[in-house]
Design an enzyme around this catalytic site. Structure first.
Site, PDB file in Angstrom:
ATOM      1  CD  GLN B  12      -3.250  -0.638   0.419  1.00  0.00           C
ATOM      2  OE1 GLN B  12      -3.085   0.255  -0.083  1.00  0.00           O
ATOM      3  NE2 GLN B  12      -4.238  -1.452   0.859  1.00  0.00           N
ATOM      4  CB  CYS B  13      -0.207   4.553  -0.668  1.00  0.00           C
ATOM      5  SG  CYS B  13       0.400   6.454  -0.565  1.00  0.00           S
ATOM      6  N   PRO B  14       2.704   4.422   1.271  1.00  0.00           N
ATOM      7  CG  PRO B  14       4.417   5.545   2.403  1.00  0.00           C
ATOM      8  CD  PRO B  14       3.268   4.673   2.547  1.00  0.00           C
TER       9      PRO B  14
END
Lengths: 158, 74
Positions: B12-14
């Protein structure tokens, strides 16, 4: 690579706000930015070691320390916390969706060279000592923050 | 010129850009970084990342939910 600076003031000690702060910090560092985070007031709790550190404190300091969350794993949500139930639910969902925990985000930020600076005045007020905070943090005051913020092109207060 | 494959599926981000940044630091100019990501935001993020870090986005494809980007390090 552009070496733009970013500064973030982390005032809040809420789980959701700590996550947002560290996601932005990691992202900015990964964009090649120099990132400095300043931890003040409730934000200090994010950097506390999870274990109890034996230190002589005044009664009020000890009480304050006991009332506040000890470390990134103990933070509550800014909304819908319901005495910690909301935070546990959030953490379960985050795990299912493979979202990094605050602790993982802190480690990642440190490995990317993000500077973590703790406000010494807040430490004094809240009775938190250097030994109670995780390794690799620096200690300074408002002038250090302003000096860095002057050179930055983004400055956030979370 | 080397070609480096980064598997950032499920991250997932980041996570993906952090991974990409770390790998890019160890690359020489002209090397190609191929990254595979399942986070949808990455499609826009990779363009911004390349612009800011002054690297070149050669191609960007979405193959059934897996985003594949090829980046040339400058």
């Amino acid at each position: 690579m552009d070496t733009n600076k970013k500064t973030i003031v982390v005032f809040s000690g809420d789980l959701d706000k700590a996550m947002a702060s560290f996601i932005i910090a990691n992202g900015a560092a990964a964009m090649g930015n120099e990132v400095t985070m300043f931890f003040t007031f409730w934000g200090l709790n994010i950097l506390r070691k999870p274990e109890k550190v034996k230190i002589k404190k005044s009664f009020l300091e000890a009480l304050f320390g006991w009332m506040m969350p000890r470390g990134a794993g103990m933070l509550g949500l800014s909304k819908m916390n319901f005495g910690g139930m909301g935070a546990s639910m959030m953490k379960t969902i985050m795990k299912q969706k493979n979202v990094s925990t605050v602790q993982e985000l802190i480690e990642s930020a440190q490995s990317l060279g993000v500077k973590l600076i703790v406000c010494t005045m807040s430490m004094d007020v809240m009775g938190i000592r250097e030994e109670e905070l995780i390794d690799g943090v620096e200690f300074a005051g408002v002038a250090t923050y302003l000096g860095e913020a002057d050179e930055a092109n983004v400055n956030l207060f979370i | 010129m080397a070609e480096i494959l980064i598997n950032a599926r499920g991250m997932q981000c980041p996570g993906p850009i952090v991974q990409l940044f770390k790998e890019a630091q160890n690359c020489a100019s002209g090397d190609i970084l191929c990254i595979e990501v399942t986070d949808h935001g990455f499609k826009k993020d990779i363009a911004a990342w390349c612009r800011k870090t002054k690297n070149e986005l050669i191609s960007l494809e979405d193959e059934g939910g897996v985003i594949k980007a090829r980046i040339k390090k400058n």
